[in-house]
Motif scaffolding. Structure first.
Motif, PDB file in Angstrom:
ATOM      1  N   TRP A 155     -32.679 -19.258 -19.282  1.00 22.11           N
ATOM      2  CA  TRP A 155     -31.804 -20.269 -19.858  1.00 22.11           C
ATOM      3  C   TRP A 155     -30.534 -19.590 -20.390  1.00 22.11           C
ATOM      4  CZ3 TRP A 155     -37.013 -20.023 -21.278  1.00 22.11           C
ATOM      5  CH2 TRP A 155     -37.816 -21.136 -21.004  1.00 22.11           C
ATOM      6  N   VAL A 156     -29.476 -20.382 -20.603  1.00 26.17           N
ATOM      7  CA  VAL A 156     -28.331 -19.910 -21.378  1.00 26.17           C
ATOM      8  C   VAL A 156     -28.699 -20.018 -22.853  1.00 26.17           C
ATOM      9  CG1 VAL A 156     -25.921 -20.333 -21.995  1.00 26.17           C
ATOM     10  CG2 VAL A 156     -26.653 -20.516 -19.606  1.00 26.17           C
ATOM     11  N   PHE A 157     -28.364 -18.986 -23.626  1.00 25.17           N
ATOM     12  CA  PHE A 157     -28.826 -18.856 -25.011  1.00 25.17           C
ATOM     13  C   PHE A 157     -27.658 -18.523 -25.929  1.00 25.17           C
ATOM     14  CE2 PHE A 157     -31.134 -16.253 -28.309  1.00 25.17           C
ATOM     15  CZ  PHE A 157     -31.966 -17.258 -28.770  1.00 25.17           C
ATOM     16  N   HIS A 191     -18.452 -15.589 -25.310  1.00 24.74           N
ATOM     17  CA  HIS A 191     -18.117 -16.548 -26.364  1.00 24.74           C
ATOM     18  C   HIS A 191     -17.559 -17.863 -25.837  1.00 24.74           C
ATOM     19  CE1 HIS A 191     -18.734 -13.077 -28.892  1.00 24.74           C
ATOM     20  NE2 HIS A 191     -17.750 -12.440 -28.303  1.00 24.74           N
ATOM     21  N   VAL A 192     -17.637 -18.105 -24.519  1.00 21.87           N
ATOM     22  CA  VAL A 192     -17.121 -19.355 -23.976  1.00 21.87           C
ATOM     23  C   VAL A 192     -18.131 -20.474 -24.211  1.00 21.87           C
ATOM     24  CG1 VAL A 192     -15.750 -18.157 -22.249  1.00 21.87           C
ATOM     25  CG2 VAL A 192     -18.047 -18.920 -21.672  1.00 21.87           C
ATOM     26  N   CYS A 193     -17.654 -21.714 -24.129  1.00 24.22           N
ATOM     27  CA  CYS A 193     -18.492 -22.865 -24.487  1.00 24.22           C
ATOM     28  C   CYS A 193     -19.189 -23.511 -23.297  1.00 24.22           C
ATOM     29  CB  CYS A 193     -17.638 -23.922 -25.192  1.00 24.22           C
ATOM     30  SG  CYS A 193     -16.956 -23.363 -26.755  1.00 24.22           S
ATOM     31  N   PHE A 194     -18.587 -23.487 -22.125  1.00 22.16           N
ATOM     32  CA  PHE A 194     -19.052 -24.306 -21.014  1.00 22.16           C
ATOM     33  C   PHE A 194     -19.537 -23.400 -19.889  1.00 22.16           C
ATOM     34  CE2 PHE A 194     -17.748 -28.028 -18.012  1.00 22.16           C
ATOM     35  CZ  PHE A 194     -19.090 -28.349 -17.870  1.00 22.16           C
ATOM     36  N   LEU A 195     -20.861 -23.221 -19.781  1.00 24.35           N
ATOM     37  CA  LEU A 195     -21.470 -22.369 -18.765  1.00 24.35           C
ATOM     38  C   LEU A 195     -22.549 -23.140 -18.015  1.00 24.35           C
ATOM     39  CD1 LEU A 195     -22.073 -19.063 -20.794  1.00 24.35           C
ATOM     40  CD2 LEU A 195     -20.181 -19.542 -19.229  1.00 24.35           C
ATOM     41  N   SER A 205     -26.572 -16.396 -10.941  1.00 27.14           N
ATOM     42  CA  SER A 205     -25.131 -16.622 -11.029  1.00 27.14           C
ATOM     43  C   SER A 205     -24.830 -17.492 -12.246  1.00 27.14           C
ATOM     44  CB  SER A 205     -24.621 -17.313  -9.758  1.00 27.14           C
ATOM     45  OG  SER A 205     -23.248 -17.593  -9.852  1.00 27.14           O
ATOM     46  N   VAL A 206     -23.799 -17.106 -12.980  1.00 28.60           N
ATOM     47  CA  VAL A 206     -23.331 -17.878 -14.125  1.00 28.60           C
ATOM     48  C   VAL A 206     -21.908 -18.334 -13.833  1.00 28.60           C
ATOM     49  CG1 VAL A 206     -22.787 -17.850 -16.583  1.00 28.60           C
ATOM     50  CG2 VAL A 206     -24.788 -16.622 -15.733  1.00 28.60           C
ATOM     51  N   ILE A 207     -21.629 -19.604 -14.076  1.00 30.32           N
ATOM     52  CA  ILE A 207     -20.321 -20.179 -13.793  1.00 30.32           C
ATOM     53  C   ILE A 207     -19.729 -20.701 -15.090  1.00 30.32           C
ATOM     54  CG2 ILE A 207     -19.045 -21.897 -12.457  1.00 30.32           C
ATOM     55  CD1 ILE A 207     -21.347 -21.867 -10.455  1.00 30.32           C
ATOM     56  N   SER A 208     -18.508 -20.270 -15.375  1.00 34.51           N
ATOM     57  CA  SER A 208     -17.798 -20.775 -16.549  1.00 34.51           C
ATOM     58  C   SER A 208     -16.723 -21.745 -16.088  1.00 34.51           C
ATOM     59  CB  SER A 208     -17.171 -19.633 -17.354  1.00 34.51           C
ATOM     60  OG  SER A 208     -16.180 -18.961 -16.591  1.00 34.51           O
ATOM     61  N   TYR A 209     -16.400 -22.706 -16.939  1.00 30.28           N
ATOM     62  CA  TYR A 209     -15.482 -23.777 -16.579  1.00 30.28           C
ATOM     63  C   TYR A 209     -14.400 -23.919 -17.648  1.00 30.28           C
ATOM     64  CZ  TYR A 209     -19.586 -25.218 -13.826  1.00 30.28           C
ATOM     65  OH  TYR A 209     -20.670 -25.256 -12.985  1.00 30.28           O
ATOM     66  N   GLU A 210     -13.240 -24.294 -17.175  1.00 30.36           N
ATOM     67  CA  GLU A 210     -12.184 -24.750 -18.076  1.00 30.36           C
ATOM     68  C   GLU A 210     -12.026 -26.238 -17.859  1.00 30.36           C
ATOM     69  OE1 GLU A 210      -7.372 -24.377 -18.560  1.00 30.36           O
ATOM     70  OE2 GLU A 210      -8.496 -22.586 -18.006  1.00 30.36           O
ATOM     71  N   GLU A 211     -12.290 -27.015 -18.887  1.00 29.26           N
ATOM     72  CA  GLU A 211     -12.305 -28.458 -18.739  1.00 29.26           C
ATOM     73  C   GLU A 211     -10.915 -29.015 -18.467  1.00 29.26           C
ATOM     74  OE1 GLU A 211     -16.156 -29.433 -21.550  1.00 29.26           O
ATOM     75  OE2 GLU A 211     -14.151 -30.011 -22.196  1.00 29.26           O
ATOM     76  N   GLY A 212     -10.912 -30.106 -17.712  1.00 25.05           N
ATOM     77  CA  GLY A 212      -9.660 -30.747 -17.360  1.00 25.05           C
ATOM     78  C   GLY A 212      -9.030 -31.471 -18.531  1.00 25.05           C
ATOM     79  N   GLY A 213      -7.774 -31.818 -18.371  1.00 26.97           N
ATOM     80  CA  GLY A 213      -7.050 -32.488 -19.440  1.00 26.97           C
ATOM     81  C   GLY A 213      -7.225 -33.985 -19.461  1.00 26.97           C
ATOM     82  N   ASN A 214      -7.817 -34.569 -18.404  1.00 29.23           N
ATOM     83  CA  ASN A 214      -8.014 -36.013 -18.403  1.00 29.23           C
ATOM     84  C   ASN A 214      -9.290 -36.374 -19.161  1.00 29.23           C
ATOM     85  OD1 ASN A 214      -9.823 -34.973 -16.611  1.00 29.23           O
ATOM     86  ND2 ASN A 214      -8.919 -35.921 -14.801  1.00 29.23           N
ATOM     87  N   HIS A 215      -9.627 -37.638 -19.172  1.00 32.04           N
ATOM     88  CA  HIS A 215     -10.725 -38.098 -20.011  1.00 32.04           C
ATOM     89  C   HIS A 215     -12.086 -38.007 -19.337  1.00 32.04           C
ATOM     90  CE1 HIS A 215      -8.043 -39.450 -23.153  1.00 32.04           C
ATOM     91  NE2 HIS A 215      -7.321 -40.120 -22.260  1.00 32.04           N
ATOM     92  N   ASP A 216     -12.136 -37.851 -18.014  1.00 31.07           N
ATOM     93  CA  ASP A 216     -13.439 -37.699 -17.383  1.00 31.07           C
ATOM     94  C   ASP A 216     -13.868 -36.232 -17.472  1.00 31.07           C
ATOM     95  OD1 ASP A 216     -12.466 -36.153 -15.163  1.00 31.07           O
ATOM     96  OD2 ASP A 216     -11.689 -38.006 -14.288  1.00 31.07           O
ATOM     97  N   PRO A 217     -15.187 -35.951 -17.233  1.00 27.38           N
ATOM     98  CA  PRO A 217     -15.692 -34.590 -17.437  1.00 27.38           C
ATOM     99  C   PRO A 217     -15.419 -33.652 -16.269  1.00 27.38           C
ATOM    100  CG  PRO A 217     -17.483 -36.026 -16.805  1.00 27.38           C
ATOM    101  CD  PRO A 217     -16.263 -36.900 -16.921  1.00 27.38           C
ATOM    102  N   SER A 218     -14.224 -33.704 -15.677  1.00 29.29           N
ATOM    103  CA  SER A 218     -13.879 -32.817 -14.573  1.00 29.29           C
ATOM    104  C   SER A 218     -13.284 -31.519 -15.099  1.00 29.29           C
ATOM    105  CB  SER A 218     -12.885 -33.501 -13.628  1.00 29.29           C
ATOM    106  OG  SER A 218     -13.467 -34.644 -13.039  1.00 29.29           O
ATOM    107  N   CYS A 219     -13.239 -30.512 -14.227  1.00 27.74           N
ATOM    108  CA  CYS A 219     -12.799 -29.176 -14.620  1.00 27.74           C
ATOM    109  C   CYS A 219     -11.595 -28.751 -13.789  1.00 27.74           C
ATOM    110  CB  CYS A 219     -13.925 -28.170 -14.422  1.00 27.74           C
ATOM    111  SG  CYS A 219     -15.429 -28.602 -15.297  1.00 27.74           S
ATOM    112  N   ASP A 220     -10.734 -27.950 -14.408  1.00 24.15           N
ATOM    113  CA  ASP A 220      -9.559 -27.436 -13.721  1.00 24.15           C
ATOM    114  C   ASP A 220      -9.820 -26.094 -13.051  1.00 24.15           C
ATOM    115  OD1 ASP A 220      -7.966 -29.583 -14.375  1.00 24.15           O
ATOM    116  OD2 ASP A 220      -7.319 -28.719 -16.266  1.00 24.15           O
ATOM    117  N   THR A 221     -10.662 -25.274 -13.670  1.00 19.56           N
ATOM    118  CA  THR A 221     -10.901 -23.920 -13.171  1.00 19.56           C
ATOM    119  C   THR A 221     -12.359 -23.554 -13.352  1.00 19.56           C
ATOM    120  OG1 THR A 221      -8.668 -23.280 -13.848  1.00 19.56           O
ATOM    121  CG2 THR A 221     -10.209 -21.496 -13.361  1.00 19.56           C
TER     122      THR A 221
END
Length: 338
Positions: A155-157, A191-195, A205-221
């Motif tokens: 798990w992520v911990f 120390h990132v929040c979204f994994l 494999s672990v993937i980190s995300y940068e959340e998008g600026g719109n209101h839905d839960p999509s990611c930019d990177t």
């Protein structure tokens, strides 16, 4: 045209459909099952999307057999709902399937405390037993599934140091000795929040995300990291960084260790080729948080109607069989052959 079809015609239609189209998830509680994990032909399913874990089911779709696990013990002292984490895998030492149940208890101040106990279910005995949880000094990530690899659940911990700073790591429960340990993540992920956690072939494999600026839960990177040598933190390697332009919500996993499968909000499945940097709509739709991807192998486990354990020779036979990647959501199977 009449809505009535003769039974013989219905049977003829059903016989022509692929097996995957005939397999459906039905929740007796009116909720939705999710996939806890898949291992050696068995799925573990839990009706816990809305906060509970009963029933937990082991299901073999090859032979259409399933068993419901007995209810887990519930702590008597708590001030709200439990926050439960599950894992499922195969213990190679004892040749037994196991389900791991970790529950965080809400304290009087509203915070979730370290679990007082961890329960492990063994298919060979059909019983839960309590194992030591003194090493669970932190919190598992509530949003992501566990990963089974090398006879262990991952798990992520999140843990706090003396200064109160949160540090991420992989939390590992070894199924053979039923003990906890940790594997460090790359410093960039500490120390990132979204994994999210997935498998790239036989590598974590672990993937980190940068959340998008719109209101839905999509990611930019998204940034993909792979641990090339299991258990060795120094072997983490950055696979690729991609500008997603807010097109996906999260990654599901990898097909043939190359193409990334991801979900576009609200629930369209896309494949992404990191070489061409192109998305392809697979015309598969569901709920964005419900998809599960794993290599599928058929098995005769549960065939005789009792729990039973798989012998080493039987396991080797199963592992040498043909694997087919399968994508699954809480409504059924989607085959991804070829």
């Amino acid at each position: 045209m009449s809505d009535y079809l003769p039974d013989c015609l219905i049977l003829d239609i059903l016989c022509r459909l692929p097996v995957e189209s005939l397999l459906r998830f039905t929740s007796t509680s009116g909720k939705d099952f999710r996939v806890v994990g898949f291992c050696n032909g068995l799925f573990s399913l839990a009706d816990d999307l809305y906060g509970d874990t009963d029933p937990i089911i082991l299901w073999n779709p090859s032979i259409r057999r399933s068993i419901s696990l007995p209810s887990t013990p519930r702590p008597t002292v708590r001030y709200g709902p439990l926050r439960v984490f599950l894992g499922f895998g195969f213990d190679h030492k004892t040749s037994d399937f196991k389900v791991v149940w970790v529950a965080y208890i809400r304290g009087v101040n509203g915070d979730y405390m370290v679990p007082r106990e961890v329960e492990v279910y063994k298919l060979s005995t059909g019983l839960w037993k309590t194992v030591n949880s003194k090493d669970v000094d932190g919190k598992l990530d509530f949003h992501y599934l566990s990963i089974y690899l090398n006879s262990a659940i991952h798990w992520v911990f999140h843990s706090k140091n003396e200064g109160g700073k949160i540090t991420n790591s992989l939390f590992v429960f070894g199924l053979s000795y039923e003990t906890f340990s940790e594997i460090s993540l790359p410093q960039e992920l500490a120390h990132v929040c979204f994994l999210s956690l997935t498998l790239c072939g036989e590598r974590i494999s672990v993937i980190s995300y940068e959340e998008g600026g719109n209101h839905d839960p999509s990611c930019d990177t998204c940034v993909v990291w792979v641990m090339n040598h299991y258990g060795k933190p120094e072997s983490w390697m950055k696979g690729f960084i991609e500008d997603l332009r807010g097109e996906i919500t999260k990654a599901i996993g990898f097909v043939r260790n190359v193409k990334l499968l991801a979900v576009e909000y609200p629930g369209n499945v896309l494949s992404y080729d990191p070489d061409s940097r192109e998305f392809k709509d697979l015309d598969i739709h569901g709920v964005y948080h419900s998809f599960f991807l794993n290599k599928y192998v058929e098995s005769l486990m549960l065939f005789d109607g009792n729990s039973g354990a798989m012998t080493d020779s039987e396991l080797n036979y199963e592992l040498n069989g043909g694997f087919i990647p399968y994508l699954m959501d809480t409504c059924g199977f989607f085959g991804l052959r070829g």
